[in-house]
Design an enzyme around this catalytic site. Structure first.
Site: not given
Ligand code: BGC
Length: 736
Positions: A265
C-alpha cells in the site's frame, strides 16, 4: 510474448533494471519538464534520474493522450524498451460514477456489480490505464471506520461473491482483451478490523477469526484470477503486513496459491519504521522484499537499497528475479509487449465516458441499492400533495464519494433536477435548509482541505426560517440529509456516527411544524438513526449513489421503482454497540430478556436498529414455513430446503430471499447465524414462487479446532427469510 522470450528478457536485464520494475513512482515525475522534476521534487525524495528512467509503473494519472505520451517517451529511454504499467484507484467509476461499494452490496446482486465494474473498466481502459486498485475485499464490522464505504459489508460469503464478481468485471476472462485491465485485491489482510474503527490502527484478530471471517473474501477474489494483491497498512500478529513473510509467502502464496504481483500500500514500506519493525529505510526494504512484496508503492526504499542489499549478499538476487519476473508476466498478460498503449484511445474516451449506456446502468444500480428502512405508508409519494424538499442534499451535486475523484460532480444529477422532470412544480418547492456541515467541522480529502464554513450565521438562520415556513405550508416534506462525502473514505474515521448537528437542528425544526417527513439519507457508513427514525414517517437510505443518484432516488420516491436493497452492515442502535455484526459467535450466556446475568447491555438493546439483510419494499412478501426434502445431509447427498414466497401486496416487487445456517455443536464455537445463500426474485401482485436452496456438505465447512477447514457431523439449524432476524427455521443433521 512467449514464456521463453520473457525469461530471456529477464536474463538480459541488469540488476538495476530488474529492481526498476519493482519501483512505482508518482506520475508527476513524468509530466512536464523532466529536468526541473529531477532537481525539484525528485531530489527532495531521493529519486534519481535513473530511478525515473527504470521505474516499472506509475500511479496517479489517467487520460489517453497523456499516458500515451508518457509511455512513448519512457519506452524510448528504457534500455530494453519495456512498457510501463499505469495504475490508479478506479473504485466505483471513472467518469460515470456508480454507487459506492457498500451500496452495491445492498443490491445483493454481484452480477450487477460485475456489470458496473466492467463499464468503469472500459472508461478507465480507453483512458490509458492498465491496473485499478479494486476491489477492496476487507470485511468490516465497525461503522466508525471511514473506509466501510469501500467494502461490501460484514459478511464473508457476500463479500466473497462481490470480490469475485468485481474481478471478473475488471479482467474478463483475459485481461489482454479490449477494455479489460488487471484488478488488485486489497488490503491483505485484515485492514477492515482496525481497532476502534480508527484509521491506520492496529488490528486484534485471533487466528481462528482471521481465517474464518477475514481471509475468505480475498481468497475468492484471488480464485477469480486477480492479477494483483495489495498489502494492508496494519500489522497481523504483531508484524506489519508489508513485511510479514508468513502472511505473504505462506498464506497468500502458499495456501491461497496467488501467483500474481503483490504491491505494497501507499508508502507502507517506510511505515514499518514508525511501526518500530524496521530500523531504517534499508532495513524496511530488506524486510519487505523478503516478505515477498514485488512493487514498492511510492517510497524510494527499493530503488535506493535493493542493489546494495544484493551486493552485500544480504538478499539473494533470486528474490529480485522472482519479483521482476512476476511484474513482466503481468505486463505480458495485459498484452503490453505487443501493444504498450493497450486500449488508450483519445477519440474513444469522448464516446465511452459518461455514455448513455453507462448512465443507464448507473441509474439502475442506484435504484437497486436504495434501502427502505422505514415506511408507514407515506411512500411512494402521493403526487397530488403539496411537497417541500428540504435539506442540503436537495440540490447537491457532491453525491459521488471521495474515491471517485476522477468524476466530475457537475455531472451528478441532483434530486431537485430529477424531481423537476416529474413533479408538478406548481405545488413542489425546494429548499437547502442548512449547509451539509456547520462551520466548526473541518474536512479533508485527497485534493484539499475544505473549511465548510462558507455559510455565515445569518445566512444559515435565513435558510432555516425559509425551510420551516415551507414545511408548515406543505402537506409533506422530503428531507434529503446526510454526511458530507468527505466524512467517509480513507482517513475519515468518526467516533460519533450521527448526522451533522446543523442538519439535526433543521430536522427538529421541520418536525415541529410538520410530522409528515420522509428522510432520504446520503452517507458512506451506517449511522445512528434513532431520532430520525422515531420522528419521521419514512427513511430511505440511498448512500452515495453517484452520477445518476438524483434520478434513481426520485424513481424510488415516486414509486416508478419499488425499492429492494438490503443492508450489508448492521445499523447500530447507537455507536456504543460498535463493532457490530449479525454473525457473532454464540456466548455461554445467550440473551434472555428475563435474565440479568446474560450477555446484554443495561442501557440499550443488544439488537441493532436495522439488521444485516434488512430492507423494506412497497409491497409485502409472505415467506412460507420451510419444507425440507429430508432430514440428513451426507457427503454425496445434499438436501433441499424450499419455501413459497408470495407477493401479498398490490404492486410488483423484488425480494431477496436469504438462507442462514447455524452449526449447533462443533469442535469450536460457531456463529449464531451465517448467510449461506440468497436469491432475488421478482413477483407480480398476488404471484407466488417456489424458492429452493440446496444444502450440501461443502457449505457446512468451517475452521475446525485443529485449524483445518472441514465439516463435522452433527445438528444444524437453517432459516430462510427476508433478513438476518428471520425466525423461520428448520433442523437437519450432517452425517459423515
Ligand atoms: C490506500 C489504497 C490505495 C492507495 C493508492 C492508499 O492510501 O489505502 O487503498 O489504493 O492509497 O491510492
Amino acid at each position: 510474448m512467449r514464456q521463453e522470450e520473457l525469461r530471456q528478457l529477464l536474463e538480459d536485464m541488469s540488476l538495476e533494471e530488474k529492481i526498476g520494475q519493482m519501483v512505482q513512482l508518482s506520475a508527476d515525475f513524468y509530466k512536464g519538464d523532466a529536468k526541473s522534476v529531477i532537481t525539484g521534487p525528485a531530489a527532495s525524495l531521493g529519486v534519481t534520474g535513473e530511478d525515473i528512467r527504470l521505474a516499472g509503473s506509475i500511479l496517479g494519472a489517467y487520460g489517453a493522450e497523456e499516458l500515451m505520451e508518457i509511455q512513448k517517451n519512457y519506452m524510448a529511454e528504457h534500455p530494453h524498451h519495456i512498457p510501463m504499467l499505469f495504475m490508479l484507484d478506479v473504485i466505483h467509476g471513472l467518469k460515470t460514477v456508480f454507487p459506492i461499494p457498500l451500496a452495491q452490496g445492498a443490491a445483493f446482486e454481484p452480477e450487477l456489480a460485475q456489470k458496473c465494474a466492467s463499464a468503469m473498466t472500459k472508461e478507465a481502459a480507453v483512458s490509458g490505464l492498465h491496473v485499478t486498485f479494486a476491489p477492496m475485499a476487507d470485511l468490516v464490522r465497525d461503522a466508525r471506520w471511514g473506509r466501510v464505504m469501500e467494502s461490501t459489508g460484514e459478511d464473508p460469503y457476500l463479500n466473497g461473491k462481490y470480490a469475485a464478481a468485481m474481478v471478473r468485471g475488471i479482467q474478463g476472462d483475459d485481461m489482454s482483451k479490449p477494455y479489460k485491465m488487471s484488478a488488485c485485491i486489497k488490503h491483505f489482510a485484515g485492514y477492515g478490523a482496525v481497532e476502534a474503527g480508527r484509521e491506520y490502527n492496529n488490528i486484534e484478530v485471533n487466528e481462528h477469526t482471521f481465517r474464518e471471517f477475514y481471509l475468505p473474501a480475498y481468497e475468492e477474489g484471488i480464485r477469480a484470477g486477480a492479477g494483483m494483491v495489495m498489502t494492508a497498512f496494519n500489522p497481523v500478529n504483531g508484524i506489519p503486513a508489508t513485511g510479514n513473510r508468513r502472511l505473504m509467502r505462506d498464506v497468500l502464496r502458499g495456501e491461497m496459491g496467488f501467483d500474481g504481483v503483490l504491491i505494497t500500500d501507499y508508502g507502507a514500506i517506510l511505515e514499518m519504521i514508525a511501526h518500530g519493525y524496521a530500523e531504517d529505510e534499508k532495513d524496511a526494504a530488506h524486510k519487505a522484499v523478503e516478505a515477498g512484496a514485488d512493487i514498492d508503492m511510492m517510497t524510494n526504499a527499493y530503488a535506493a537499497n535493493l542493489k546494495q542489499l544484493v551486493e552485500e549478499k544480504k538478499i539473494d538476487e533470486a528474490l529480485i528475479d522472482e519479483a521482476a519476473f512476476r511484474i513482466l508476466e503481468l505486463k505480458n498478460k495485459l498484452g503490453l509487449f505487443e501493444n504498450p498503449y493497450k486500449d488508450a484511445d483519445a477519440k474513444a474516451q469522448g464516446q465511452v465516458r459518461l455514455c448513455s449506456e453507462h448512465r443507464a446502468l448507473a441509474r439502475e444500480a442506484a435504484q437497486k441499492t436504495c434501502v427502505l428502512l422505514k415506511n408507514d405508508g407515506i411512500l411512494p409519494l402521493d403526487m397530488s400533495k403539496k411537497i417541500a424538499f428540504i435539506g442540503p442534499y436537495t440540490n447537491n451535486h457532491e453525491i459521488h464519494s471521495t474515491w471517485a475523484f476522477t468524476g466530475d460532480v457537475k455531472e451528478c444529477v441532483t434530486i431537485e433536477a430529477a424531481a423537476r422532470e416529474v413533479f408538478d412544480i406548481s405545488r413542489t418547492t425546494f429548499h437547502q435548509g442548512a449547509p451539509v456541515v456547520g462551520s466548526d467541522v473541518r474536512l479533508s480529502g485527497f485534493a484539499s482541505d475544505t473549511a465548510s464554513g462558507k455559510v455565515s450565521a445569518r445566512e444559515q438562520e435565513a435558510m432555516l426560517d425559509e425551510a420551516v415556513l415551507a414545511a408548515s405550508k406543505a402537506d409533506l416534506v422530503v428531507m434529503p440529509l446526510g454526511e458530507h462525502y468527505l466524512q467517509s473514505g480513507e482517513a475519515a474515521s468518526r467516533a460519533m456516527i450521527d448526522l451533522p448537528e446543523v442538519q439535526m437542528a433543521l430536522f427538529r425544526a421541520v418536525a415541529e411544524v410538520n410530522p409528515n417527513i420522509v428522510v432520504v439519507l446520503f452517507n458512506g457508513r451506517p449511522l445512528d438513526l434513532r431520532e430520525i427514525s422515531e420522528k419521521s414517517r419514512a427513511v430511505l437510505e440511498v448512500w452515495l449513489p453517484g452520477t445518476e443518484g438524483g434520478h434513481a432516488v426520485v424513481d424510488v420516491l415516486t414509486g416508478a421503482v419499488n425499492p429492494s436493497g438490503k443492508l450489508t452492515m448492521s445499523f447500530p442502535y447507537c455507536v456504543g454497540q460498535e463493532p457490530m455484526h449479525y454473525n457473532e459467535y454464540a456466548t455461554g450466556r445467550p440473551y434472555d430478556r428475563n435474565e440479568r446475568l446474560c450477555t446484554r447491555y443495561t442501557d440499550v438493546p443488544n439488537e441493532p436498529l436495522y439488521p444485516f439483510g434488512y430492507g423494506l419494499s412497497y409491497t409485502n412478501f409472505d415467506i412460507s414455513p420451510i419444507r425440507m426434502s429430508g432430514s440428513e445431509v451426507t457427503e454425496d447427498a445434499p438436501l433441499t430446503a424450499q419455501v413459497t414466497v408470495k407477493n401479498t401486496g398490490d404492486c410488483s416487487g423484488t425480494e431477496v430471499v436469504q438462507l442462514y445456517i447455524r452449526d449447533m455443536t462443533a469442535s469450536v464455537i460457531r456463529p449464531v447465524k451465517e448467510l449461506k445463500g440468497f436469491q432475488k426474485i421478482w413477483l407480480a401482485p398476488g404471484e407466488e414462487k417456489e424458492v429452493f436452496f440446496e444444502i450440501d456438505e461443502p457449505m457446512l465447512r468451517f475452521v475446525r479446532s485443529d485449524g483445518t477447514w472441514g465439516s463435522e457431523s452433527g445438528k444444524f439449524t437453517l432459516w430462510i427469510g427476508s433478513s438476518s432476524m428471520t425466525e423461520n427455521g428448520a433442523q437437519f443433521e450432517l452425517k459423515l
